[in-house]
Design an enzyme around this catalytic site. Structure first.
Site, PDB file in Angstrom:
ATOM      1  N   ASN A 108      -1.333   0.068   1.954  1.00 23.71           N
ATOM      2  CA  ASN A 108      -0.766   1.159   2.331  1.00 23.71           C
ATOM      3  C   ASN A 108      -1.071   2.028   3.411  1.00 23.71           C
ATOM      4  O   ASN A 108      -0.452   2.347   4.239  1.00 23.71           O
ATOM      5  CB  ASN A 108      -1.360   2.283   1.020  1.00 23.71           C
ATOM      6  N   ASP A 109      -2.372   1.960   3.709  1.00 21.73           N
ATOM      7  CA  ASP A 109      -2.868   2.353   4.954  1.00 21.73           C
ATOM      8  C   ASP A 109      -2.678   1.521   6.262  1.00 21.73           C
ATOM      9  O   ASP A 109      -2.489   1.972   7.374  1.00 21.73           O
ATOM     10  CB  ASP A 109      -4.625   2.846   4.766  1.00 21.73           C
TER      11      ASP A 109
ATOM     12  N   ARG B 199       2.053   8.181   5.763  1.00 21.60           N
ATOM     13  CA  ARG B 199       2.532   7.347   4.343  1.00 21.60           C
ATOM     14  C   ARG B 199       2.947   8.743   3.351  1.00 21.60           C
ATOM     15  O   ARG B 199       3.541   8.363   2.491  1.00 21.60           O
ATOM     16  CB  ARG B 199       1.363   6.650   3.562  1.00 21.60           C
TER      17      ARG B 199
ATOM     18  N   CYS C 164      -5.027  -5.267  -2.042  1.00 18.07           N
ATOM     19  CA  CYS C 164      -4.763  -4.247  -3.037  1.00 18.07           C
ATOM     20  C   CYS C 164      -3.998  -3.238  -2.870  1.00 18.07           C
ATOM     21  O   CYS C 164      -4.014  -2.072  -3.829  1.00 18.07           O
ATOM     22  CB  CYS C 164      -6.353  -3.857  -3.556  1.00 18.07           C
TER      23      CYS C 164
ATOM     24  N   ARG D 243     -14.570   0.096  -5.089  1.00  9.73           N
ATOM     25  CA  ARG D 243     -14.446   0.721  -3.860  1.00  9.73           C
ATOM     26  C   ARG D 243     -15.277   1.804  -3.630  1.00  9.73           C
ATOM     27  O   ARG D 243     -15.424   2.801  -4.504  1.00  9.73           O
ATOM     28  CB  ARG D 243     -13.191   1.150  -3.658  1.00  9.73           C
TER      29      ARG D 243
ATOM     30  N   HIS E  71      10.608  18.089 -13.785  1.00  8.75           N
ATOM     31  CA  HIS E  71       9.597  17.544 -14.567  1.00  8.75           C
ATOM     32  C   HIS E  71      10.233  16.634 -15.775  1.00  8.75           C
ATOM     33  O   HIS E  71       9.478  15.732 -16.200  1.00  8.75           O
ATOM     34  CB  HIS E  71       8.786  18.617 -14.925  1.00  8.75           C
TER      35      HIS E  71
ATOM     36  N   GLU F  12      -7.770  -2.012   6.325  1.00 14.84           N
ATOM     37  CA  GLU F  12      -6.756  -1.090   6.321  1.00 14.84           C
ATOM     38  C   GLU F  12      -6.574  -0.449   7.460  1.00 14.84           C
ATOM     39  O   GLU F  12      -5.532   0.592   7.767  1.00 14.84           O
ATOM     40  CB  GLU F  12      -7.278   0.439   5.375  1.00 14.84           C
TER      41      GLU F  12
HETATM   42  C1  PEP Z   1      -4.358   1.106   0.645  1.00 14.11           C
HETATM   43  O1  PEP Z   1      -4.620   1.971   1.593  1.00 14.11           O
HETATM   44  O2  PEP Z   1      -3.615   0.247   0.429  1.00 14.11           O
HETATM   45  C2  PEP Z   1      -5.408   1.216  -0.350  1.00 14.11           C
HETATM   46  C3  PEP Z   1      -5.476   0.491  -1.402  1.00 14.11           C
HETATM   47  O3  PEP Z   1      -6.042   2.363  -0.570  1.00 14.11           O
HETATM   48  P1  PEP Z   1      -5.547   3.896  -0.964  1.00 14.11           P
HETATM   49  O4  PEP Z   1      -3.787   3.832  -1.289  1.00 14.11           O
HETATM   50  O5  PEP Z   1      -6.366   4.423  -1.906  1.00 14.11           O
HETATM   51  O6  PEP Z   1      -5.666   4.787   0.394  1.00 14.11           O
HETATM   52 MG    MG Z   2      -6.247   3.221   1.583  1.00 14.06          MG
END
Ligand code: PEP
Ligand code: MG
Length: 833
Positions: free
Chosen positions: A713-714, A724, A761, A596, A453, A690
């Site tokens: 990310n997704d 992920r 995003c 969102r 931590h 996504e």
């Molecule tokens: C993503 O999936 O890139 C995204 C912005 O949504 P989250 O990270 O909240 O799933």
């Molecule tokens: Mg996402």
């Protein structure tokens, strides 16, 4: 483990423990059992065992059975005040005794005249491991008569299930097993149910309410565990906990609490004057040594009486709890996460019960607290798991904080002078949080690990930090000049003038770059050839919205509304949502706000939604699928967004879309809400890309959506079929993989056909290596974390569209993400003009 039969240690009347006229015993704070009102004057062994302790006032004895059950017998109430008078000890501490063997003799008449009650609790002190299966009460009993039957908790729990309880076996998916933070979240969830849920693993069990108990089961990734419970809401409790664990116990969310520290494993031996450590937070600093001396607190072994010590302990724990709660309320995300784990430890029923037991055996509150913590520290250290061993710091921190209160001495705030590099053999999270960090340039700790931590706190404070630098750290004299090169895991002690000069110019160059980026942060995002790129920020709270404005974000490209829905028992209603969205819109001072709709399911659970258990939640009910499954939630959310003034500042974005039908279904609810509220203005409705399905059908979606925003990310997770949240795969799950880039290209082409704009995003928007490629592919909006906005804008200012397009074209043809990265690096360092 079979049954353990305990026989009566006294002649007398046996009664339920709740009839003891003492709240500590009656409330089972020291364990469950029975109470005997004695008519004889000898205490006998209720079973064979070893005499673990005899109170120095001779009135209480603890016997440990060969199976490990701890049986505490406490003759009379407040008898400690007699200081041993009227008692005679007939065995020695440590002696092995047979069932029925006399342990104590006492003067019954004398006790009857001197103390408020002769009631003698006979209790199982470690009830977390042993359950009472049968007990006698409400009758006359003689020495040697059956009194209680105990069972190992594992057996007892299994049988409880057979007798109508609930059980569920599952495999633990958490990449690092049940370490501190998941344990805290599981215990927090367990405390919301009346049913007592137990977790069984490898024939050992712990209460699900006890984070330390859970950690001491050493449950690892892939282990099979069983949850058992009985009671009115047992079924709901087991279902909720199973879902929580199967969904990762919030571990994905944890990753967003603070940047994961980078580990630079020490390799080559250090040169003279150089200490090697492990990078906990990157960076380079020059400064003077400021040593933080360890403070040891002495505690008396013996207590001043049960009531006094019990009260002192309870009060000290309460004070520490209050301080932690206050610090968490005013802290950032990293602090809140860490302090939440401390709070869960502090409220661990097994930890506090262990301390109370030691107090009941005559120890002082401080001694008892240290002993209880020490037991768990040893257990965690013995597990051979690095992450668990790092949690030892958190327990020691709580030990220290409670002992400081018990000692009655105030701790002065330490304020290191400007330009200090803090050196300590060991550093507790509360010590770092408690000192005035304004003067710190960095820190270097002898012990600790990169996931401790302290490491997370240092990263959140933006301080370069090394851990595990060895005992040499404390041998450095105060005021010695130092170069802390945390990027490379080095602490240079008393460097020569040349080394200092090199470090100084490197630091100056970094500062200049950052300062220039910050100074120009409020200019619009514009490329060297005049092309417009909007640089937005992602926001997850009102504080984030303020930070976004301060760092020069031109709007919010993603408001993660989940922040309002998670960690609570009921969903926020329309008014509460409206208030929050309005506050965020106002903080953005008119800049666009892309809200969102709720993105729960998958890794983010909201227990009140009672999402069905799923084999594969990442592919199940999540994102827009949840909103369409619970349309009343969607309706309330859309109405709350539509009520934000000025109308049009908010745009709406739908997560996890995989088909046009979902966009149409949401639009239908939106149109109905607009009609009901009389909103005649246009409100933009966009779609997140996504899933590969959304990217591949971007042309169809763009025909009806106002904009597309890529959640890399997704999109990366689903394109590469790599979770992920899987730590093993983390180095390979790279959004610059050509497969992901080709889907991004397909998205921008589809959108262009209908004149729609495309943003990013996901995390890739904050990656400097990606900006030129994304722009070259046709992305015109980048929504990054607020802190990255100035540097992304500075980078955009150096780019020209033609060069970006040429780069993107080549990127699509690369064989791997590494090749794309290498190409992007060369482009960034040389080819930009
Ligand atoms: C993503 O999936 O890139 C995204 C912005 O949504 P989250 O990270 O909240 O799933
Ligand atoms: Mg996402």
């Amino acid at each position: 483990m079979g049954q353990i039969v305990l026989v009566s240690p006294l002649d007398g009347w046996v009664a339920p423990l709740t009839e003891t006229p003492d709240p500590v015993f009656a409330g089972r704070m020291l364990g469950d059992g029975v109470a005997i009102d004695p008519v004889g004057s000898r205490l006998h062994a209720p079973c064979a065992g070893r005499v673990a302790s005899i109170h120095r006032a001779r009135h209480a004895v603890t016997l440990v059975t060969p199976e490990g059950a701890e049986i505490l017998m406490h003759v009379g109430l407040d008898t400690v005040a007699l200081g041993g008078e009227g008692f005679e000890v007939l065995v020695e501490e440590g002696a092995v005794v047979a069932e029925g063997q006399p342990l104590l003799a006492f003067d019954l008449d004398r006790l009857a005249r001197s103390v408020p009650s002769l009631m003698t609790p006979v209790i199982v002190a470690n009830g977390e491991a042993f359950a009472i299966e049968r007990r006698e009460t409400g009758r006359r009993i003689k020495v040697g008569d059956p009194l209680m039957i105990l069972k190992g908790a594992t057996v007892a729990a299994t049988e409880a299930v057979a007798a109508g309880g609930v059980s569920r076996t599952l495999v633990v998916p958490l990449p690092h097993g049940v370490h501190a933070r998941p344990a805290a979240r599981i215990s927090d969830a367990a405390r919301r149910f009346a049913a007592e849920v137990r977790v069984l693993a490898f024939n050992r069990s712990a209460s699900a309410r006890s984070p330390v108990g859970l950690m001491s089961l050493a449950i690892r990734h892939g282990d099979e565990i069983t949850l058992t419970a009985s009671g009115p809401d047992a079924e709901a409790a087991v279902a909720a906990l199973a879902r929580l664990i199967e969904d990762g116990a919030g571990e994905e969310a944890e990753a967003t609490v603070a940047e994961a520290p980078v580990a630079a494993t020490p390799q080559a031996p250090a040169e003279v004057g150089v200490l090697r450590g492990v990078t906990a937070a990157p960076g380079l600093a020059i400064g003077k040594a400021f040593r933080l001396a360890a403070r040891t607190i002495a505690v008396a072994k013996d207590g001043r009486g049960l009531a006094q010590e019990q009260a002192a302990l309870a009060e000290a724990v309460d004070i520490v709890r209050g301080r932690i709660e206050a610090a968490a309320a005013g802290g950032d995300k990293a602090r809140r996460g860490i302090l939440g784990a401390h709070l869960a430890f502090l409220e661990d029923p097994e930890l506090t019960a262990a301390a109370r037991r030691a107090v009941a055996e005559g120890r002082s509150a401080g001694f008892a607290w240290r002993a209880a913590i020490g037991g768990y520290v040893d257990a965690l250290k013995a597990m051979g798991d690095r992450r668990l061993a790092e949690r030892v710091d958190d327990l020691l921190d709580l030990e220290h904080q409670v002992l400081v209160i018990l000692s009655g001495e105030a701790e002065a705030t330490i304020a290191p002078p400007p330009g200090s590099i803090l050196l300590a053999e060991d550093l507790l999270p509360s010590q770092l949080m408690g000192l005035d960090s304004a003067g710190l340039a960095g820190l270097c700790v002898g012990r600790g690990g990169p996931t401790s931590h302290v490491a997370i706190l240092a990263a959140a404070l933006g301080l370069p930090a090394l851990v595990a630098a060895g005992a040499g750290v404390t041998a450095i004299a105060d005021g010695t000049s130092l170069i802390l090169d945390a990027d490379n895991g080095l602490l240079r002690v008393a460097p020569d003038a040349a080394a200092l000069e090199t470090a100084q110019s490197a630091i100056a160059a970094r500062h200049e770059r950052r300062a220039a980026a910050r100074a120009a942060a409020h200019e619009p995002g514009r490329m060297a050839d005049g092309g417009r790129i909007e640089v937005f920020a992602n926001v997850g709270s009102l504080a984030d919205a303020v930070a976004a404005t301060v760092s020069g974000a031109e709007g919010c490209g993603l408001l993660r509304t989940e922040f309002l829905f998670l960690d609570r028992e009921t969903p926020p209603d329309e008014d509460e949502q409206h208030r929050q969205y309005q506050a965020i819109a106002s903080a953005l001072e008119g800049r666009p706000l892309i809200v969102r709709t709720l993105d729960v399911g998958g890794d983010k659970d909201a227990p009140y939604l009672a999402l069905p258990g799923e084999e594969n939640p990442a592919l199940g009910l999540r994102g827009v699928r949840v909103s369409l499954w619970r349309p009343q939630l969607l309706r309330a959310q859309l109405r709350a967004i539509l009520r934000v003034k000025p109308i049009g500042q908010c745009r709406i974005m739908i997560p996890m879309v995989s088909g046009l039908d979902e966009l149409r279904a949401v639009r239908a609810v939106l149109d109905e809400a607009r009609r009901d509220l009389g909103v005649v203005e246009r409100v933009e409705l966009g779609v997140m890309v996504e899933t590969p399905a959304a990217a591949l059908t971007a042309d169809l979606l763009a025909a009806e959506a106002d904009f597309l925003s890529i959640g890399t990310n997704d999109l990366t997770q689903y394109t590469l079929a790599m979770d992920r949240g899987n730590a093993e795969l983390a180095p390979r799950i790279d959004a610059l993989h050509p497969a992901v880039l080709r889907l991004i290209a397909q998205t921008t082409q589809g959108a262009r056909r209908h004149g729609r704009w495309v943003g990013v995003c996901g995390g890739l928007a904050a990656d400097p290596a990606a900006a030129a490629i994304l722009i070259g592919l046709g992305v015109t909006e980048l929504s990054a974390t607020a802190s990255a906005v100035p540097e992304i804008k500075a980078l955009v200012r150096r780019l020209k569209r033609d060069a970006c397009e040429a780069l993107a074209e080549r990127a699509l043809l690369q064989p791997s993400a590494e090749a794309v990265r290498a190409m992007a690096q060369t482009f960034l360092t040389g080819a930009i003009s």
